[in-house]
Design a protein around this motif. Structure first.
Motif, PDB file in Angstrom:
ATOM      1  N   PHE A  90      -6.268  -2.781 -12.195  1.00 13.57           N
ATOM      2  CA  PHE A  90      -6.216  -1.559 -12.781  1.00 13.57           C
ATOM      3  C   PHE A  90      -4.545  -1.113 -12.683  1.00 13.57           C
ATOM      4  N   LEU A  91      -4.312  -1.180 -11.515  1.00 13.56           N
ATOM      5  CA  LEU A  91      -2.673  -0.909 -11.455  1.00 13.56           C
ATOM      6  C   LEU A  91      -1.796  -1.797 -12.280  1.00 13.56           C
ATOM      7  N   HIS A  92      -2.112  -2.980 -12.279  1.00 10.11           N
ATOM      8  CA  HIS A  92      -1.340  -3.873 -13.077  1.00 10.11           C
ATOM      9  C   HIS A  92      -1.371  -3.475 -14.817  1.00 10.11           C
ATOM     10  N   ARG A  93      -2.534  -3.312 -15.161  1.00 14.44           N
ATOM     11  CA  ARG A  93      -2.894  -3.104 -16.429  1.00 14.44           C
ATOM     12  C   ARG A  93      -2.025  -1.620 -16.834  1.00 14.44           C
ATOM     13  N   ILE A  94      -2.088  -0.834 -15.916  1.00 16.74           N
ATOM     14  CA  ILE A  94      -1.198   0.266 -16.377  1.00 16.74           C
ATOM     15  C   ILE A  94       0.287   0.261 -15.900  1.00 16.74           C
ATOM     16  N   GLY A  95       0.580  -0.744 -15.739  1.00 16.79           N
ATOM     17  CA  GLY A  95       2.075  -1.351 -15.498  1.00 16.79           C
ATOM     18  C   GLY A  95       2.575  -0.728 -14.097  1.00 16.79           C
ATOM     19  N   LEU A  96       1.932  -0.681 -13.191  1.00 19.32           N
ATOM     20  CA  LEU A  96       2.340  -0.471 -11.887  1.00 19.32           C
ATOM     21  C   LEU A  96       2.379  -1.544 -10.902  1.00 19.32           C
ATOM     22  N   PRO A  97       3.605  -1.585 -10.091  1.00 16.67           N
ATOM     23  CA  PRO A  97       3.499  -2.938  -9.147  1.00 16.67           C
ATOM     24  C   PRO A  97       2.587  -2.532  -7.955  1.00 16.67           C
ATOM     25  N   THR A  98       2.145  -3.549  -7.294  1.00 16.50           N
ATOM     26  CA  THR A  98       1.264  -3.465  -5.907  1.00 16.50           C
ATOM     27  C   THR A  98       2.045  -3.974  -4.759  1.00 16.50           C
ATOM     28  N   SER A  99       3.309  -4.291  -5.051  1.00 20.13           N
ATOM     29  CA  SER A  99       3.826  -5.095  -3.950  1.00 20.13           C
ATOM     30  C   SER A  99       5.112  -4.814  -3.978  1.00 20.13           C
ATOM     31  N   PHE A 100       6.148  -4.819  -3.132  1.00 22.07           N
ATOM     32  CA  PHE A 100       7.461  -4.469  -2.828  1.00 22.07           C
ATOM     33  C   PHE A 100       8.336  -5.433  -3.973  1.00 22.07           C
ATOM     34  N   ILE A 101       7.664  -6.733  -3.831  1.00 22.16           N
ATOM     35  CA  ILE A 101       8.587  -7.608  -4.856  1.00 22.16           C
ATOM     36  C   ILE A 101       8.247  -7.196  -6.485  1.00 22.16           C
ATOM     37  N   GLU A 102       6.846  -7.068  -6.541  1.00 26.23           N
ATOM     38  CA  GLU A 102       6.871  -6.772  -8.187  1.00 26.23           C
ATOM     39  C   GLU A 102       7.656  -5.029  -8.240  1.00 26.23           C
ATOM     40  N   GLY A 103       7.754  -4.674  -7.376  1.00 26.09           N
ATOM     41  CA  GLY A 103       8.361  -3.065  -7.663  1.00 26.09           C
ATOM     42  C   GLY A 103      10.023  -3.351  -7.406  1.00 26.09           C
TER      43      GLY A 103
ATOM     44  N   LEU B  53      -3.221   4.583  12.742  1.00 25.72           N
ATOM     45  CA  LEU B  53      -2.074   3.757  12.578  1.00 25.72           C
ATOM     46  C   LEU B  53      -0.945   3.915  13.572  1.00 25.72           C
ATOM     47  N   PHE B  54      -0.633   2.875  14.177  1.00 31.47           N
ATOM     48  CA  PHE B  54       0.866   2.853  15.009  1.00 31.47           C
ATOM     49  C   PHE B  54       1.966   2.151  14.334  1.00 31.47           C
ATOM     50  N   LYS B  55       2.989   2.126  15.049  1.00 30.78           N
ATOM     51  CA  LYS B  55       4.061   1.403  14.234  1.00 30.78           C
ATOM     52  C   LYS B  55       3.833   0.004  13.950  1.00 30.78           C
ATOM     53  N   GLU B  56       3.200  -0.564  14.703  1.00 27.01           N
ATOM     54  CA  GLU B  56       2.815  -2.024  14.219  1.00 27.01           C
ATOM     55  C   GLU B  56       1.745  -2.139  13.197  1.00 27.01           C
ATOM     56  N   ASP B  57       0.982  -1.153  13.352  1.00 27.63           N
ATOM     57  CA  ASP B  57      -0.038  -1.229  11.981  1.00 27.63           C
ATOM     58  C   ASP B  57       0.775  -0.962  10.642  1.00 27.63           C
ATOM     59  N   VAL B  58       1.673   0.051  10.509  1.00 28.10           N
ATOM     60  CA  VAL B  58       2.463   0.492   9.476  1.00 28.10           C
ATOM     61  C   VAL B  58       3.060  -0.971   9.151  1.00 28.10           C
ATOM     62  N   ALA B  59       3.868  -1.347  10.082  1.00 31.83           N
ATOM     63  CA  ALA B  59       4.697  -2.595   9.655  1.00 31.83           C
ATOM     64  C   ALA B  59       3.745  -3.600   9.203  1.00 31.83           C
ATOM     65  N   ASN B  60       2.652  -3.853   9.751  1.00 34.74           N
ATOM     66  CA  ASN B  60       1.626  -5.003   9.166  1.00 34.74           C
ATOM     67  C   ASN B  60       1.309  -4.515   7.652  1.00 34.74           C
ATOM     68  N   ILE B  61       1.006  -3.270   7.378  1.00 36.68           N
ATOM     69  CA  ILE B  61       0.734  -2.699   6.119  1.00 36.68           C
ATOM     70  C   ILE B  61       2.096  -3.152   5.100  1.00 36.68           C
ATOM     71  N   TYR B  62       3.152  -2.692   5.391  1.00 39.52           N
ATOM     72  CA  TYR B  62       4.230  -3.152   4.735  1.00 39.52           C
ATOM     73  C   TYR B  62       4.276  -4.594   4.268  1.00 39.52           C
ATOM     74  N   LYS B  63       3.985  -5.409   5.389  1.00 38.86           N
ATOM     75  CA  LYS B  63       3.934  -6.801   5.214  1.00 38.86           C
ATOM     76  C   LYS B  63       2.701  -7.435   4.198  1.00 38.86           C
ATOM     77  N   LEU B  64       1.706  -6.655   4.275  1.00 37.03           N
ATOM     78  CA  LEU B  64       0.735  -7.138   3.419  1.00 37.03           C
ATOM     79  C   LEU B  64       1.082  -6.546   1.911  1.00 37.03           C
ATOM     80  N   ALA B  65       1.869  -5.631   2.035  1.00 29.20           N
ATOM     81  CA  ALA B  65       2.541  -5.216   0.451  1.00 29.20           C
ATOM     82  C   ALA B  65       3.522  -5.832   0.095  1.00 29.20           C
ATOM     83  N   LEU B  66       4.032  -6.813   0.771  1.00 28.66           N
ATOM     84  CA  LEU B  66       5.343  -7.785   0.544  1.00 28.66           C
ATOM     85  C   LEU B  66       5.268  -7.865  -0.841  1.00 28.66           C
TER      86      LEU B  66
END
Lengths: 387, 387
Positions: B335-348, B374-387
């Motif tokens: 859905f996000l792609h179809r309305i033109g939004l990125p779903t990752s840092f790289i796409e963005g 979420l602790f710091k490591e969790d947040v970093a992991n989420i950023y990585k999942l959104a790479l």
């Protein structure tokens, strides 16, 4: 979507033991309080004592007016207005269900108006201000705890008339689902029909492009039905009581009506049954609504197909449009029967010989409704369909 | 369901040509108005002139403070506070989107507080009162037009912090969907992600027995998605613009959060992207949310199954629980792609080398979120999942 102007000022205090928050609502804000309630039930279950105790610790004068009945009466409203004027009442505290709240609202606007309060209900005047009304809700049903509405019966001619005004929204509503655990089944399920009807009166509209609120309304209806079944199974289910209590408020705070023409014919058709036979409001709606649906659905069959498929999960497969709609209405009737409500005059043990008179009264100010404009003959036909 | 205390005082004036109702909102109520807005767009499309013309016919003094940018800045807020104090401002009129409204709200509470307004955003103090804020909304997205929230960036350290207070709810919000017909796609669809996120932050909760609001939220999400596609097809679709504008308000007025623990970790995680790179708020949420969902769903897999099946119509047939959830998240990404939004840092097109720093800032006041803490490591992991 139509243009709209919406504001709901009522503060909701919701949850277990929330009655004790009455202290914070009152403290320093009010001086002379009119405590308004019905019969014995708030005394029987200790709520009256709790309220009196809380008020007793505040520096306030408490006046009492009890005796509100279902289909609240104009004469009691007038008594409340008199007390309010004589004692400089600055808060009317309604402890009870919709009838008590409606009565309190009428007192509130009447106390601020020098002429006859009935003028508001006949459309001769518009309320410009009100004494503040606070609520402790004991019956989830009418949504009066946050709504703009009040329905009062004038005993002189048995006219039951409703009024809407933003001025009548209560300033606060305290809602403890635990207070509803002791409700008799009839009140519980008539109340549930009442809240569903408040969504119906808005959902069945000819206004196009109201998709967002339609979707939210369908979600609301599904959850009400689901929790109604949960309460049928176990009236002591606190969680289902909570959902239903919240649903009653949201169903009638006006949000589900924004941007659209509303209907309200079925309420008028039901009100005449209530005015004549004193039947509970929600029961009259259970009798009227299935008949109304059958009578009007062809005006916009697609809307009724949406209702049948989204709210009652009717499968459209291999059926024509009429079949889908009628299956939906059938499932709705089945739901009403399963929660113990009648869907006809005969099931409700009500006389069936006054349809013409009732139709006459319901339409004496002109045709009613907007989804389909109903004249006297239409209303009589709907009563007959509900025979 | 948790106990709750809810009140939304904002008056909504909604519909085509509703800007002319500004006259009735102002007339006789206010004397010194601070007109607060962003850059040139309200001048480009004639709204500025219309507002000035309406105000010109009233007996009011108008002061102006423009220059609000996305991720509104503390320095401009302080300038607004100074102007408000020096000129006895009694209404801040915010004309614009969420950034302008958030800035106006911060000015409103700051003008009534003798110390540093940033104290509110760091939790050192709580707002007790505010100058009234009125809104003419031009971008449906943040819901700030009726919400309790404001998000301000302190340039000194690039801290983006949010605050909630009932005191900050605007007194009125004028919403004309026609004003949104000229929005660039990025703002339209980032705004839509923003409103969806406001529902997500509430919908994904560990609070049990919140069925009624769940159902309404699912309806709201479905309608937003449907109307987002309609706008992707035709940005000039007035009806879809209306639905989306209304949805943005309802998504964040607080009703969909009553009775439940809310989350808001994803907002914090996204805020750090906005603070560092100036990226549009809704875009940061499109990047963060799918990753957050994948990281946390096992905390309550049934809730995510409900989301997948009810909001994205995923069929559960022949699939295990993980498959159902991941298909739902996949459909959301689609859905996000179809309305033109990125779903990752790289796409963005965003740098990917500051995850540790951002995770550090997001959690510097402690772990975030409630669905999963979420602790710091969790947040970093989420950023990585959104790479």
């Amino acid at each position: 979507m139509k243009n709209f102007d919406f504001q709901c000022k009522t503060r909701l205090i919701f949850g277990e033991n929330s009655v004790k928050e009455l202290k914070n609502m009152i403290s320093g804000n009010y001086k002379n309080i009119l405590l308004h309630y019905g019969g014995g039930s708030i005394k029987k279950y200790g709520l009256y004592n709790q309220v009196i105790q809380i008020l007793g610790k505040e520096n306030v004068n408490v006046f009492e007016l009890s005796g509100v009945e279902p289909n609240p009466k104009l004469s009691l409203v007038k008594e409340g207005i008199k007390i309010s004027r004589e004692n400089n009442i600055d808060l009317i505290l309604a402890v009870g269900g919709g009838s008590v709240i409606d009565s309190a609202k009428a007192i509130g606007i009447g106390a601020k108006y020098e002429e006859d309060v009935w003028d508001f209900f006949t459309g001769k005047a518009e309320p410009k201000e009100s004494l503040p009304v606070g609520v402790i809700l004991t019956i989830p049903a009418t949504g009066s705890e946050t709504s703009t509405g009040s329905v009062i019966t004038n005993e002189d001619g048995l006219y039951k008339r409703s009024l809407r005004s933003n001025e009548m929204r209560p300033v606060f509503a305290i809602m403890d689902p635990k207070l509803t655990l002791t409700l008799p089944d009839k009140q519980t399920f008539a109340g549930i029909m009442d809240m569903l009807s408040h969504i119906f009166e808005r959902y069945f509209t000819n206004t196009p492009n109201v998709d967002f609120i339609d979707h939210m309304s369908e979600g609301a209806m599904k959850s009400i039905i689901k929790n109604a079944y949960a309460l049928k199974k176990d009236p002591q289910n606190y969680n289902a009581r909570s959902e239903i209590m919240l649903a009653g408020t949201i169903a009638h705070n006006g949000v589900l009506g924004i941007g659209r023409e509303e209907d309200w014919a079925s309420h008028k058709i039901g009100h005449e049954i209530g005015a004549l036979y004193g039947e509970t409001h929600g029961v009259t709606l259970a009798i009227v609504f299935p008949a109304w649906m059958k009578y009007v659905y062809k005006v916009d069959i697609d809307r009724f197909i949406r209702f049948a498929t989204k709210v009652f999960d009717v499968s459209a497969e291999g059926k024509n449009k009429n079949e889908i709609v009628l299956e939906g209405i059938g499932k709705f009737e089945d739901f009403l029967h399963r929660i113990g409500l009648p869907t006809s005059f005969i099931e409700g043990n009500l006389p069936t010989d006054k349809f013409e008179l009732m139709a006459d009264k319901a339409t004496e100010e002109g045709p009613i409704g907007s989804f389909k404009k109903l004249f006297k003959e239409d209303v009589a036909n709907i009563y007959k369909l509900a025979l």
